[in-house]
Design a protein around this motif. Structure first.
Motif, PDB file in Angstrom:
ATOM      1  N   TRP A  47      75.542 -31.697  86.419  1.00 54.29           N
ATOM      2  CA  TRP A  47      75.784 -31.254  87.171  1.00 54.29           C
ATOM      3  C   TRP A  47      77.275 -30.537  86.362  1.00 54.29           C
ATOM      4  N   TRP A  48      78.025 -31.656  85.697  1.00 55.12           N
ATOM      5  CA  TRP A  48      79.442 -31.794  84.775  1.00 55.12           C
ATOM      6  C   TRP A  48      78.297 -30.391  83.557  1.00 55.12           C
ATOM      7  N   PHE A  49      78.262 -30.587  83.555  1.00 57.64           N
ATOM      8  CA  PHE A  49      77.369 -29.553  82.505  1.00 57.64           C
ATOM      9  C   PHE A  49      77.099 -27.874  83.362  1.00 57.64           C
ATOM     10  N   LEU A  50      76.959 -27.910  84.756  1.00 62.19           N
ATOM     11  CA  LEU A  50      76.846 -26.381  84.714  1.00 62.19           C
ATOM     12  C   LEU A  50      77.810 -25.607  85.792  1.00 62.19           C
ATOM     13  N   VAL A  51      78.994 -26.667  85.849  1.00 61.49           N
ATOM     14  CA  VAL A  51      80.347 -26.392  87.376  1.00 61.49           C
ATOM     15  C   VAL A  51      81.242 -26.372  86.184  1.00 61.49           C
ATOM     16  N   PRO A  52      82.486 -25.796  86.292  1.00 61.30           N
ATOM     17  CA  PRO A  52      83.879 -26.470  85.959  1.00 61.30           C
ATOM     18  C   PRO A  52      83.950 -27.688  86.272  1.00 61.30           C
ATOM     19  N   TRP A  54      85.511 -30.907  83.342  1.00 58.68           N
ATOM     20  CA  TRP A  54      86.653 -31.335  82.821  1.00 58.68           C
ATOM     21  C   TRP A  54      88.259 -30.479  82.638  1.00 58.68           C
ATOM     22  N   PRO A  55      89.038 -31.188  82.294  1.00 58.15           N
ATOM     23  CA  PRO A  55      90.514 -30.268  81.551  1.00 58.15           C
ATOM     24  C   PRO A  55      90.094 -30.767  80.167  1.00 58.15           C
ATOM     25  N   ILE A  56      91.245 -29.721  80.118  1.00 61.62           N
ATOM     26  CA  ILE A  56      91.113 -29.395  77.977  1.00 61.62           C
ATOM     27  C   ILE A  56      92.225 -28.871  77.718  1.00 61.62           C
ATOM     28  N   GLY A  57      93.515 -29.267  78.171  1.00 62.97           N
ATOM     29  CA  GLY A  57      94.713 -29.247  77.409  1.00 62.97           C
ATOM     30  C   GLY A  57      94.977 -27.841  78.836  1.00 62.97           C
ATOM     31  N   VAL A  58      95.008 -26.709  78.427  1.00 61.57           N
ATOM     32  CA  VAL A  58      95.512 -26.287  78.987  1.00 61.57           C
ATOM     33  C   VAL A  58      94.164 -25.180  80.047  1.00 61.57           C
ATOM     34  N   TYR A  60      89.839 -26.032  80.696  1.00 61.12           N
ATOM     35  CA  TYR A  60      88.561 -26.646  81.161  1.00 61.12           C
ATOM     36  C   TYR A  60      87.237 -26.106  80.742  1.00 61.12           C
ATOM     37  N   THR A  61      87.221 -26.820  80.567  1.00 60.45           N
ATOM     38  CA  THR A  61      85.241 -26.523  81.081  1.00 60.45           C
ATOM     39  C   THR A  61      84.476 -25.836  81.683  1.00 60.45           C
ATOM     40  N   LYS A  62      84.695 -24.817  81.745  1.00 60.66           N
ATOM     41  CA  LYS A  62      84.047 -23.462  82.340  1.00 60.66           C
ATOM     42  C   LYS A  62      82.613 -23.934  82.895  1.00 60.66           C
ATOM     43  N   GLY A  63      81.618 -24.312  82.183  1.00 55.94           N
ATOM     44  CA  GLY A  63      79.956 -24.582  82.963  1.00 55.94           C
ATOM     45  C   GLY A  63      79.287 -23.849  82.568  1.00 55.94           C
ATOM     46  N   LEU A  64      77.670 -23.955  82.666  1.00 58.90           N
ATOM     47  CA  LEU A  64      77.251 -23.174  82.353  1.00 58.90           C
ATOM     48  C   LEU A  64      76.484 -22.195  83.109  1.00 58.90           C
ATOM     49  N   LEU A  65      76.761 -22.515  84.445  1.00 57.12           N
ATOM     50  CA  LEU A  65      76.977 -21.273  85.817  1.00 57.12           C
ATOM     51  C   LEU A  65      77.918 -20.130  85.825  1.00 57.12           C
ATOM     52  N   GLY A  66      79.116 -21.059  84.970  1.00 48.44           N
ATOM     53  CA  GLY A  66      79.868 -19.890  84.673  1.00 48.44           C
ATOM     54  C   GLY A  66      80.835 -19.517  86.388  1.00 48.44           C
ATOM     55  N   ILE A  67      80.353 -20.620  87.175  1.00 47.10           N
ATOM     56  CA  ILE A  67      80.805 -20.609  88.802  1.00 47.10           C
ATOM     57  C   ILE A  67      82.700 -21.053  88.228  1.00 47.10           C
ATOM     58  N   ASP A  68      83.558 -19.551  89.379  1.00 49.12           N
ATOM     59  CA  ASP A  68      85.062 -19.851  89.419  1.00 49.12           C
ATOM     60  C   ASP A  68      85.440 -20.253  90.577  1.00 49.12           C
ATOM     61  N   GLN A  69      85.294 -20.667  90.954  1.00 47.71           N
ATOM     62  CA  GLN A  69      85.908 -20.656  92.800  1.00 47.71           C
ATOM     63  C   GLN A  69      87.580 -19.024  92.277  1.00 47.71           C
ATOM     64  N   ARG A  70      87.901 -19.069  92.173  1.00 49.20           N
ATOM     65  CA  ARG A  70      88.816 -17.848  91.651  1.00 49.20           C
ATOM     66  C   ARG A  70      88.442 -16.796  91.747  1.00 49.20           C
TER      67      ARG A  70
END
Length: 293
Positions: A47-52, A54-58, A60-70
């Motif tokens: 699931w870590w690879f599918l959805v946003p 991990w924070p990376i500086g400013v 975060y990892t976007k995930g393969l599914l491109g799901i974004d709550q915003r």
């Protein structure tokens, strides 16, 4: 080599730990629990690879599914706006007479306006619009600046005593504190104002003070409140000859108002709400003032 001890009842080895005669068995974790832990860990990694994640500086990892709550929320908001568009466009553009005469649209105003009022106005005016200490009752059809929807809309847009360049400005001077009237004049004019709505106060022992207060009122207060004390909506001066009060109509409160002055404040909603929302609230508040018995 250490001797292995087995439990005589189960035949399982013991760990060598003993508490109050109770020996701990070396019992392995059930296979079902192990499988559950393995599956959940594998699923978590997957699931870590599918959805946003991990924070990376400013970022975060976007995930393969491109799901974004915003973007999901933005899409839901946009969909809601599209569904409301037929009546919000009417509320934003049609004359108030047309809105007030359309009962179906007015029902929408009452339903939507109640929510808008609760979110934005109820903190001061109460959820039912009946006001509270130092805040006007919006249901009594007694207005400082006028109760037509056009005037209510204008008041909402510019506010009262705000930084808006077109703000309505209103202030009751502190006649006593600033020594424009002496103590006796303050009490006399307060007695006169009190007598306007409390006829039983006009007793022989109070008439001299009331008459003296009438003279003070004519020379000091009538410029804003009118010669008959019925107020002036052009300057937001309240009617003092009816039973509706913002700060209270008992004698002591009137004395406090004359002595220390009053200056209310209503925010400007011009940059907080859109045109349809402001006009919806204007009609809703107007309806509160005319629909109440």
């Amino acid at each position: 080599m250490a001797e292995v001890e087995r439990d005589s009842f189960t035949g399982r080895e013991t760990t060598g730990h003993e508490w109050n005669g109770i020996k701990e068995l070396d019992t392995p974790i059930p296979r079902g629990v192990l499988m559950f832990l393995i599956v959940t860990h594998v699923w978590a990694i997957f699931w870590w690879f599918l959805v946003p994640t991990w924070p990376i500086g400013v970022t975060y990892t976007k995930g393969l599914l491109g799901i974004d709550q915003r973007t999901t929320v933005e899409a839901q908001v946009k969909d809601g706006q599209q569904q409301r568009a037929p009546w919000t466009e009417r509320l934003a553009s049609e004359p108030y007479d047309a809105i007030l005469s359309d009962e179906a649209l007015m029902q929408t105003v009452r339903d939507t306006g109640r929510q808008l009022f609760g979110d934005n106005c109820a903190a001061c005016h109460g959820r039912d619009g009946r006001g509270r200490a130092n805040y006007p009752d919006l249901t009594d059809d007694d207005w400082l600046w006028g109760g037509g929807p056009e005037l209510i809309e204008q008041t909402m847009r510019v506010g009262i005593n705000t930084a808006h360049p077109e703000s309505r400005i209103a202030q009751m001077p502190a006649f006593g504190r600033d020594q424009m009237l002496d103590r006796e004049q303050v009490r006399s004019v307060s007695a006169y104002v009190y007598s306007l709505t409390h006829t039983d106060y006009s007793t022989p022992e109070n008439l001299d003070r009331i008459n003296a207060g009438r003279e003070v009122f004519a020379s000091t207060c009538a410029a804003c409140h009118g010669e008959t004390a019925e107020g002036d909506m052009e300057v937001g001066a309240p009617n003092l000859a009816d039973a509706h009060w913002v700060y209270g109509g008992d004698l002591e409160t009137i004395i406090a108002s004359v002595h220390g002055g009053r200056q209310g404040h209503m925010p400007s909603w011009d940059e907080r709400l859109n045109t349809a929302e402001i006009r919806t609230l204007a009609v809703y508040v107007h309806d509160l003032g005319t629909a109440q018995p």
